[in-house]
Design a protein around this motif. Structure first.
Motif, PDB file in Angstrom:
ATOM      1  N   ARG A 139      -9.678  -5.493   0.127  1.00  0.00           N
ATOM      2  CA  ARG A 139      -8.306  -5.500   0.629  1.00  0.00           C
ATOM      3  C   ARG A 139      -8.234  -6.232   1.958  1.00  0.00           C
ATOM      4  O   ARG A 139      -9.112  -6.081   2.804  1.00  0.00           O
ATOM      5  CB  ARG A 139      -7.808  -4.067   0.815  1.00  0.00           C
ATOM      6  N   ASP A 180      -4.744  -7.482  -2.179  1.00  0.00           N
ATOM      7  CA  ASP A 180      -5.748  -6.712  -2.908  1.00  0.00           C
ATOM      8  C   ASP A 180      -6.439  -7.673  -3.865  1.00  0.00           C
ATOM      9  O   ASP A 180      -5.840  -8.097  -4.853  1.00  0.00           O
ATOM     10  CB  ASP A 180      -5.019  -5.590  -3.656  1.00  0.00           C
ATOM     11  N   GLY A 225       1.671   0.957  -4.126  1.00  0.00           N
ATOM     12  CA  GLY A 225       0.397   0.987  -4.835  1.00  0.00           C
ATOM     13  C   GLY A 225       0.221  -0.035  -5.951  1.00  0.00           C
ATOM     14  O   GLY A 225      -0.895  -0.220  -6.430  1.00  0.00           O
ATOM     15  N   SER A 237       0.819  -1.207   0.000  1.00  0.00           N
ATOM     16  CA  SER A 237       0.000   0.000   0.000  1.00  0.00           C
ATOM     17  C   SER A 237       0.853   1.259   0.000  1.00  0.00           C
ATOM     18  O   SER A 237       0.324   2.359  -0.101  1.00  0.00           O
ATOM     19  CB  SER A 237      -0.980   0.009   1.176  1.00  0.00           C
ATOM     20  N   GLN A 287      -0.381  -3.156  -6.307  1.00  0.00           N
ATOM     21  CA  GLN A 287      -0.740  -4.162  -5.330  1.00  0.00           C
ATOM     22  C   GLN A 287      -1.132  -5.508  -5.924  1.00  0.00           C
ATOM     23  O   GLN A 287      -1.317  -6.459  -5.186  1.00  0.00           O
ATOM     24  CB  GLN A 287      -1.884  -3.612  -4.475  1.00  0.00           C
ATOM     25  N   TRP A 288      -1.304  -5.551  -7.222  1.00  0.00           N
ATOM     26  CA  TRP A 288      -1.732  -6.819  -7.811  1.00  0.00           C
ATOM     27  C   TRP A 288      -1.128  -6.955  -9.202  1.00  0.00           C
ATOM     28  O   TRP A 288      -0.625  -5.982  -9.768  1.00  0.00           O
ATOM     29  CB  TRP A 288      -3.267  -6.884  -7.858  1.00  0.00           C
ATOM     30  N   ASN A 289      -1.246  -8.145  -9.742  1.00  0.00           N
ATOM     31  CA  ASN A 289      -0.746  -8.403 -11.087  1.00  0.00           C
ATOM     32  C   ASN A 289      -1.321  -7.403 -12.078  1.00  0.00           C
ATOM     33  O   ASN A 289      -2.537  -7.221 -12.147  1.00  0.00           O
ATOM     34  CB  ASN A 289      -1.132  -9.812 -11.539  1.00  0.00           C
ATOM     35  N   GLY A 290      -0.463  -6.790 -12.831  1.00  0.00           N
ATOM     36  CA  GLY A 290      -0.936  -5.885 -13.872  1.00  0.00           C
ATOM     37  C   GLY A 290      -1.251  -4.487 -13.395  1.00  0.00           C
ATOM     38  O   GLY A 290      -1.647  -3.651 -14.196  1.00  0.00           O
ATOM     39  N   PHE A 291      -1.121  -4.218 -12.089  1.00  0.00           N
ATOM     40  CA  PHE A 291      -1.289  -2.843 -11.612  1.00  0.00           C
ATOM     41  C   PHE A 291       0.076  -2.170 -11.798  1.00  0.00           C
ATOM     42  O   PHE A 291       1.046  -2.552 -11.150  1.00  0.00           O
ATOM     43  CB  PHE A 291      -1.663  -2.794 -10.128  1.00  0.00           C
ATOM     44  N   PRO A 292       0.160  -1.169 -12.663  1.00  0.00           N
ATOM     45  CA  PRO A 292       1.477  -0.588 -12.946  1.00  0.00           C
ATOM     46  C   PRO A 292       2.127   0.035 -11.715  1.00  0.00           C
ATOM     47  O   PRO A 292       1.451   0.608 -10.859  1.00  0.00           O
ATOM     48  CB  PRO A 292       1.159   0.481 -13.996  1.00  0.00           C
ATOM     49  N   LEU A 293       3.430  -0.082 -11.657  1.00  0.00           N
ATOM     50  CA  LEU A 293       4.196   0.609 -10.624  1.00  0.00           C
ATOM     51  C   LEU A 293       4.353   2.060 -11.056  1.00  0.00           C
ATOM     52  O   LEU A 293       4.907   2.340 -12.117  1.00  0.00           O
ATOM     53  CB  LEU A 293       5.571  -0.044 -10.455  1.00  0.00           C
TER      54      LEU A 293
END
Lengths: 551, 551
Positions: A440, A422, A66, A63, A68-74
């Motif tokens: 979450r 998440d 951010g 958190s 937090q999951w596969n495919g969520f861009p850094l």
């Protein structure tokens, strides 16, 4: 000193002989453990590939960064291990998988092209890319799961495997009795040999790439490096080439760690996960009997390839100046707790192997020992920064260096480990009718009690690992453990208020700021001017400016 | 529609006639209030210039963006009001002060030059700069407090004021009886007229710049704009040119809102602030008698200049399509609670004026009304995005659009307001021996009870504004209000667990992701393949690949 930061994907903490597995012999993992420290309570900050890896690579909680999951861009600009290490004079290389999704929108907003060195590092988690292959080359009616180019698929094509996607059709498929392709996606095929030459399969291929890297860097004689060698296996598809496909059989499959009480009025998120497709598959004995031997075969292959790597380091006299880290991004339920895959916070999912060999003499006192301190995956980044001789940026990195433990010391240490999950993009959130922002979960584990908190008004879970090491009995169902629950919630509250985003000012910077503004002419506290230190008075009311008038 | 987002620096909520001030007439503020809605419970997210402004400009809490105090750079890549508005087709301009410190290290790491459009926006809080002048041109032995170029100082020099720093020597200084420069930093000089022509003083100068901006944009006929018109006044130095310097006198200075009980065993941070130099200055009646009339004069000048701006809008027929927002970044204790300046969470410091005139017919029902909902400064950014016709990015913006209130509706609303304060760089942290990471305060106010939580093991404070509207009696000193304290801590805990960094995926993006991976060939749940929807089966096990062999 160089660092080999080796990650296996979905490797359970207890599927190694040094961790007590009764049937699986992993002499090369054990050898590194015998030369270093094996951490027996190492927890990932999110038991899912993408989220966990971004924690490893940033040294920060899910958190906090951010992604937090596969495919969520850094998000663009987030500091990574590579940023910290380069500052300390150490290169940072990627060989294999990251599951990183670049923040394309953010990069575009900042005018960064992935073609530039800076842009490429932003797009690749701060690593310079020796080779990147995320190892999930699924293809369906909506196209490839991963739209990047697969160096591994290109390699297979170059070797003559006749397919547009030999990863799926050969390396991760067998052949059935009729001679047809038998996909490794289907568990009933898990006992077949993958239709690929063993040396062409994924783990040997990446090991070869790693050896090439080591040799080339040695020849170049450049700066010290940290190489993140990141294997896709033993992650699914569960299928392995000969001879590993039939090294293990039904008699090596343990009974599932599960209890009927877990299915009685389960916490709703746990209940939803028990009903998903992978869970219901792993609830079938037939599936476990097929899959677990393949999983063990994949690990055995990993161990053999680790041996190849260790041999190469020894042959080239580099064991003396190479730190070796063996770990995973999360575990695998394999049917335990009525679940498959990972995602929740039982030990099978959230605990990982963590073995560190430090070649320096300072580490001699601890060689061959185990350490049961509560270690978090985010501790590696600061450990590496210290190994590189750098100063740990404590206002950015949220983990703690493991260096004292590697020297056999007993530092003051954290009292609880945190993990997050998440599940906003999953069918379980749909099933429960939970909005993305509420989907979450948080884990707080203090070495004995483990609390799972769920957002969205759902009740928590509590396990006492001392009296119930298998985590069957949810103590949050009754009032008996209210005091423990409150204490863990206090820990979570303290953690939730942590300073995580003040990343542009270090503690030292702030201390240096204190009291400086007066010396730059900001004096908003003067009743009559006598409060100004004598050295400064001339500046503020000693000047003869009588001849200046405004009108 | 255009937006004039006008901010006064350090303007107390109650120093306006529409807010009930007994002596200070502010007919132009009152006029905007009569045309719009005056929010009577508007709280800033951090009662200090830099921290508060970064909350306004990002629409996010201080601990979400991390630029929590003056001079703490806003991390590169952080989304700002300008980013959101440009996406909605509205330009975003700065005229005046931001107190923004660019993240030079982060920009360098990303190869961004402040000379480029993208870099300039990163360096200027996402605004395009019409004119930037932060209005604090102090100079001391360590150089200028603010090392940027001051357009205002250049203006004064161009007008012939003979000084290297006419801001300090003329605009913020008077002349004493001996004819010497009498610095406005020194409170005893606050009753002198600033040694500058009134039309050359800061507020008229910036008003002129704003009128030039409005005229030029009207002539250009370009995209709609939001202009952040940001005055330094009535911020210290407390000194104002004639005729404002003697409009108010001792008889207009109210008795300080303070009580001896506040000095009896105060909460330690409060206690430390009561001992700092500005507090001890304002504890002297002589200081208040000199300073408060000057502060009122500065506000009176602001009101007159606001009138000039309103007249110009009317004369150019732009009142009908200009939203006008009047607010401040924080208040000013002026000796109340034994304090000076701002920093803590009493109403005098953390509550601000918030007046919004919305020209649209939809706002007709609410004209001339007040609204006592708990408004946060971060609500403006989403309000502006909606006004620009955009979709509010709720995964980034943490505030809530005020649009329903402007239409006279009564939406479901937040139950508590949050504010934060980072005093890590202050002498108070040194006095208390608090490390930078622990020098943080949180306010939770639910409309009746106000809790201040302090990190570092310090005790909280609690006020009941219903029975004690002046906030004298700290109810956290006894056990009588434990239930209220617990409830507010629960609120703080919920808030602390908020989703604040998942900025690269919107709620809608996540919902669209759900269940998509199977259609991209990720099938990790197949026991025997019958689980695959018929439409997909051909892809996974219908292909005749019998003729492929690996060996």
């Amino acid at each position: 000193m160089n660092i080999l930061f080796i990650m296996y994907d979905q490797l359970r903490f207890d599927y190694l002989s040094c961790a007590g597995h009764p049937h699986l012999q992993t002499p090369n993992f054990d050898k590194v453990a015998a030369m270093g420290v094996r951490f027996t309570n190492a927890y990932v900050q999110s038991p899912v590939c993408g989220g966990s890896r971004m924690c490893y690579y940033t040294g920060r909680y899910a958190s906090s960064h951010g992604a937090q999951w596969n495919g969520f861009p850094l998000r663009v600009g987030e500091h990574t291990m590579g940023d910290h290490l380069r500052k300390a004079g150490m290169d940072s290389w990627l060989i294999g998988k990251t599951h990183m999704r670049a923040d394309a929108e953010g990069m575009e907003r900042l005018g960064l092209s992935a073609d530039s060195v800076i842009g490429a590092r932003q797009a690749e988690c701060g690593f310079d890319t020796w080779i990147r292959d995320d190892g999930l080359w699924g293809y369906g009616p909506d196209g490839f799961y991963d739209e990047k180019r697969s160096p591994y698929n290109e390699y297979l094509k170059g070797k003559g495997y006749p397919s547009e996607n030999p990863w799926a059709d050969f390396a991760n498929a067998g052949i059935d009795d009729a001679g047809d392709m038998a996909s490794g996606w289907i568990f009933k095929n898990a006992d077949k040999a993958a239709n690929v030459r063993e040396e062409d399969s994924e783990t040997p291929w990446l090991t070869t790439k790693t050896i090439e890297f080591i040799d080339e860097k040695k020849a170049e004689g450049t700066a010290p490096w940290m190489a993140h060698v990141s294997f896709i296996k033993p992650h699914w598809p569960y299928i392995v080439p000969a001879p590993y496909h039939n090294m293990f059989g039904e008699n090596h499959v343990p009974a599932p760690t599960r209890h009927e009480v877990e299915r009685e009025d389960p916490q709703p998120v746990f209940g939803a996960y028990m009903q998903n497709k992978i869970a219901t598959a792993f609830q079938q004995d037939e599936v476990r009997k097929k899959v677990i031997p393949a999983y063990m075969g994949l690990i055995k292959q990993c161990d053999d390839q680790l041996g190849r790597l260790l041999d190469h380091l020894e042959a080239t006299d580099q064991m003396k100046d190479t730190m070796i880290v063996l770990t995973s991004d999360h575990g695998d339920y394999l049917g335990d707790h009525w679940l498959g895959e990972k995602d929740l916070f039982h030990e099978q999912s959230v605990k990982v192997p963590m073995i560190i060999y430090d070649p320096r003499a300072t580490a001699d006192p601890a060689r061959g020992t185990t350490c049961d301190a509560l270690v978090e995956s985010i501790d590696l980044a600061p450990t590496f920064v210290e190994a590189a001789g750098g100063k740990v940026a404590g206002h950015i990195l949220e983990g703690r260096s493991l260096s004292p433990w590697l020297r056999g010391e007993t530092p003051d240490w954290r009292e609880y480990a945190i993990s997050e999950y998440d599940y906003s993009a999953t069918p379980q959130a749909v099933r429960l009718g939970i909005e993305p922002r509420d989907a979450r979960l948080f884990m707080v584990f203090n070495g004995r009690y483990k609390l799972m908190h769920a957002e969205g008004g759902l009740r928590p879970m509590l396990f006492d690992l001392q009296t119930d090491p298998e985590e069957f009995f949810d103590l949050a169902k009754s009032d008996t453990h209210k005091a423990e629950i409150d204490r863990l919630y206090d820990n979570l509250f303290t953690w939730a208020r942590r300073m995580s985003q003040r990343v542009t000012k270090s503690e030292d910077d702030i201390k240096a700021m204190r009291g400086r503004s007066m010396r730059r002419g900001i004096l908003p506290f003067l009743a009559d001017g006598t409060e100004v230190p004598e050295e400064l008075t001339a500046l503020y009311y000693g000047k003869a400016q009588a001849d200046y008038t405004s009108d």
